[in-house]
Design a protein around this motif. Sequence first.
Motif, PDB file in Angstrom:
ATOM      1  N   ASP A 143     111.334 -50.212-129.867  1.00 24.30           N
ATOM      2  CA  ASP A 143     110.284 -49.569-129.087  1.00 24.30           C
ATOM      3  C   ASP A 143     110.827 -48.310-128.420  1.00 24.30           C
ATOM      4  O   ASP A 143     112.004 -48.254-128.043  1.00 24.30           O
ATOM      5  N   ARG A 144     109.991 -47.318-128.271  1.00 23.66           N
ATOM      6  CA  ARG A 144     110.364 -46.097-127.551  1.00 23.66           C
ATOM      7  C   ARG A 144     110.627 -46.475-126.090  1.00 23.66           C
ATOM      8  O   ARG A 144     109.731 -46.944-125.389  1.00 23.66           O
ATOM      9  N   THR A 145     111.864 -46.276-125.654  1.00 21.72           N
ATOM     10  CA  THR A 145     112.298 -46.813-124.359  1.00 21.72           C
ATOM     11  C   THR A 145     113.008 -45.750-123.540  1.00 21.72           C
ATOM     12  O   THR A 145     113.799 -44.963-124.075  1.00 21.72           O
ATOM     13  N   MET A 146     112.744 -45.745-122.235  1.00 21.48           N
ATOM     14  CA  MET A 146     113.451 -44.857-121.317  1.00 21.48           C
ATOM     15  C   MET A 146     114.066 -45.674-120.187  1.00 21.48           C
ATOM     16  O   MET A 146     113.411 -46.547-119.616  1.00 21.48           O
ATOM     17  N   LEU A 147     115.326 -45.396-119.885  1.00 23.15           N
ATOM     18  CA  LEU A 147     116.001 -45.981-118.728  1.00 23.15           C
ATOM     19  C   LEU A 147     116.060 -44.937-117.626  1.00 23.15           C
ATOM     20  O   LEU A 147     116.502 -43.805-117.858  1.00 23.15           O
ATOM     21  N   LEU A 148     115.619 -45.314-116.438  1.00 19.83           N
ATOM     22  CA  LEU A 148     115.798 -44.493-115.252  1.00 19.83           C
ATOM     23  C   LEU A 148     116.759 -45.198-114.305  1.00 19.83           C
ATOM     24  O   LEU A 148     116.620 -46.395-114.055  1.00 19.83           O
ATOM     25  N   VAL A 149     117.738 -44.451-113.800  1.00 19.28           N
ATOM     26  CA  VAL A 149     118.638 -44.947-112.764  1.00 19.28           C
ATOM     27  C   VAL A 149     118.355 -44.124-111.516  1.00 19.28           C
ATOM     28  O   VAL A 149     118.441 -42.885-111.541  1.00 19.28           O
ATOM     29  N   LEU A 150     117.974 -44.802-110.444  1.00 15.44           N
ATOM     30  CA  LEU A 150     117.569 -44.129-109.207  1.00 15.44           C
ATOM     31  C   LEU A 150     118.406 -44.627-108.047  1.00 15.44           C
ATOM     32  O   LEU A 150     118.716 -45.829-107.955  1.00 15.44           O
ATOM     33  N   VAL A 151     118.778 -43.714-107.149  1.00 15.12           N
ATOM     34  CA  VAL A 151     119.568 -44.070-105.967  1.00 15.12           C
ATOM     35  C   VAL A 151     119.041 -43.299-104.759  1.00 15.12           C
ATOM     36  O   VAL A 151     118.499 -42.198-104.907  1.00 15.12           O
ATOM     37  N   PRO A 152     119.163 -43.846-103.554  1.00 12.94           N
ATOM     38  CA  PRO A 152     118.774 -43.087-102.354  1.00 12.94           C
ATOM     39  C   PRO A 152     119.731 -41.912-102.163  1.00 12.94           C
ATOM     40  O   PRO A 152     120.947 -42.045-102.305  1.00 12.94           O
ATOM     41  N   GLY A 153     119.173 -40.755-101.846  1.00 16.73           N
ATOM     42  CA  GLY A 153     120.025 -39.594-101.635  1.00 16.73           C
ATOM     43  C   GLY A 153     119.216 -38.384-101.216  1.00 16.73           C
ATOM     44  O   GLY A 153     117.988 -38.422-101.128  1.00 16.73           O
ATOM     45  N   ARG A 154     119.929 -37.295-100.977  1.00 15.60           N
ATOM     46  CA  ARG A 154     119.316 -36.038-100.589  1.00 15.60           C
ATOM     47  C   ARG A 154     119.375 -35.051-101.749  1.00 15.60           C
ATOM     48  O   ARG A 154     120.302 -35.080-102.543  1.00 15.60           O
ATOM     49  N   LYS A 155     118.407 -34.180-101.807  1.00 16.88           N
ATOM     50  CA  LYS A 155     118.412 -33.122-102.802  1.00 16.88           C
ATOM     51  C   LYS A 155     119.568 -32.176-102.498  1.00 16.88           C
ATOM     52  O   LYS A 155     119.772 -31.798-101.332  1.00 16.88           O
ATOM     53  N   PRO A 156     120.378 -31.773-103.500  1.00 13.30           N
ATOM     54  CA  PRO A 156     121.532 -30.901-103.232  1.00 13.30           C
ATOM     55  C   PRO A 156     121.173 -29.637-102.467  1.00 13.30           C
ATOM     56  O   PRO A 156     121.961 -29.154-101.652  1.00 13.30           O
ATOM     57  N   SER A 157     119.971 -29.094-102.705  1.00 10.44           N
ATOM     58  CA  SER A 157     119.562 -27.864-102.026  1.00 10.44           C
ATOM     59  C   SER A 157     119.074 -28.110-100.599  1.00 10.44           C
ATOM     60  O   SER A 157     118.803 -27.151 -99.871  1.00 10.44           O
ATOM     61  N   ALA A 158     118.938 -29.381-100.216  1.00  8.25           N
ATOM     62  CA  ALA A 158     118.466 -29.715 -98.864  1.00  8.25           C
ATOM     63  C   ALA A 158     119.294 -30.865 -98.306  1.00  8.25           C
ATOM     64  O   ALA A 158     118.791 -31.984 -98.121  1.00  8.25           O
ATOM     65  N   PRO A 159     120.570 -30.628 -98.008  1.00  9.08           N
ATOM     66  CA  PRO A 159     121.476 -31.719 -97.607  1.00  9.08           C
ATOM     67  C   PRO A 159     121.162 -32.360 -96.264  1.00  9.08           C
ATOM     68  O   PRO A 159     121.703 -33.421 -95.961  1.00  9.08           O
ATOM     69  N   ARG A 160     120.272 -31.752 -95.471  1.00  6.22           N
ATOM     70  CA  ARG A 160     119.976 -32.300 -94.146  1.00  6.22           C
ATOM     71  C   ARG A 160     118.674 -33.091 -94.121  1.00  6.22           C
ATOM     72  O   ARG A 160     118.288 -33.630 -93.083  1.00  6.22           O
ATOM     73  N   GLU A 161     117.987 -33.130 -95.227  1.00  4.47           N
ATOM     74  CA  GLU A 161     116.738 -33.875 -95.288  1.00  4.47           C
ATOM     75  C   GLU A 161     116.993 -35.379 -95.230  1.00  4.47           C
ATOM     76  O   GLU A 161     118.099 -35.849 -95.512  1.00  4.47           O
ATOM     77  N   ARG A 162     115.948 -36.126 -94.887  1.00  6.58           N
ATOM     78  CA  ARG A 162     116.044 -37.588 -94.896  1.00  6.58           C
ATOM     79  C   ARG A 162     116.265 -38.066 -96.325  1.00  6.58           C
ATOM     80  O   ARG A 162     115.600 -37.608 -97.250  1.00  6.58           O
TER      81      ARG A 162
END
Length: 254
Positions: A143-162
């Motif tokens: 089957d056509r399959t996609m794996l997503l790996v997600l982790v809590p973090g900040r966007k590199p361009s906005a290091p002070r964001e929640r």
Amino acid sequence: MELPINHEIVASMRGVVRIEEAPIPVSGFLSVTADGLVITLRITDSRGRRRFTVFHEVMHTFLPGFGTQVQYRCTPGDQPMTRDTGLEQLCDLGAAELMFPRRAFTADLAGRRADLDLVEDLAARYDGSAEATARRVASLHADRTMLLVLVPGRKPSAPRERPQLRVRYAKTGGSWPFVPRHKSVPEDGVFGRALRGEMIDEIVSSLGALTSTAITDVHVSARSYPYVDDRGEQQMRVLALITPATSHRTRHGD
């Protein structure tokens, strides 16, 4: 060999005389010593991840540059260092073939839908980590399959964001829209619910603004898989396998 493939025997066949564990900032490295080849592994990594690192280092012994420098295995989150990224990716491909032999693995996939129950069963059978096993499922499942790996973090361009739950990377088998790294996902969506401990196994009409091209009518299997980082601290992580909803309905006669 019988499954699971014995990483120590495979390493010894390539001249590795010793496999050690140490509190190092990368997953592992291969070095040439007076005694012979030595593989050093990060002691805080899970057994499955350490086994994959051994197979990765074994692959270096087949490739250009072997013996002239220390060979490192660097993964997302490791401390950066100068390395040939293409070579490291090639060693990861070879490690997957050694740890999850294609013929046996595809036979084990036959007739089963791509979800995290399958991943956990195969991770136990092949003595691998959930993430490495999920990557192999995404690569080889019919089957056509996609794996997503997600982790809590900040966007590199906005290091002070929640910190928000963000895409670390996507691994796709078949044709899927491009999923950008660091893309945030809604806290009240299926991935946010998985982060909070819910075992997601459902058909979703849309994954929202995850990609520029909408991903609609898919089955999502998502769960939280915390891991220990190089500092010995537990970090949160979500693994999600995504397949077309039509495949799920067909297999279950809906």
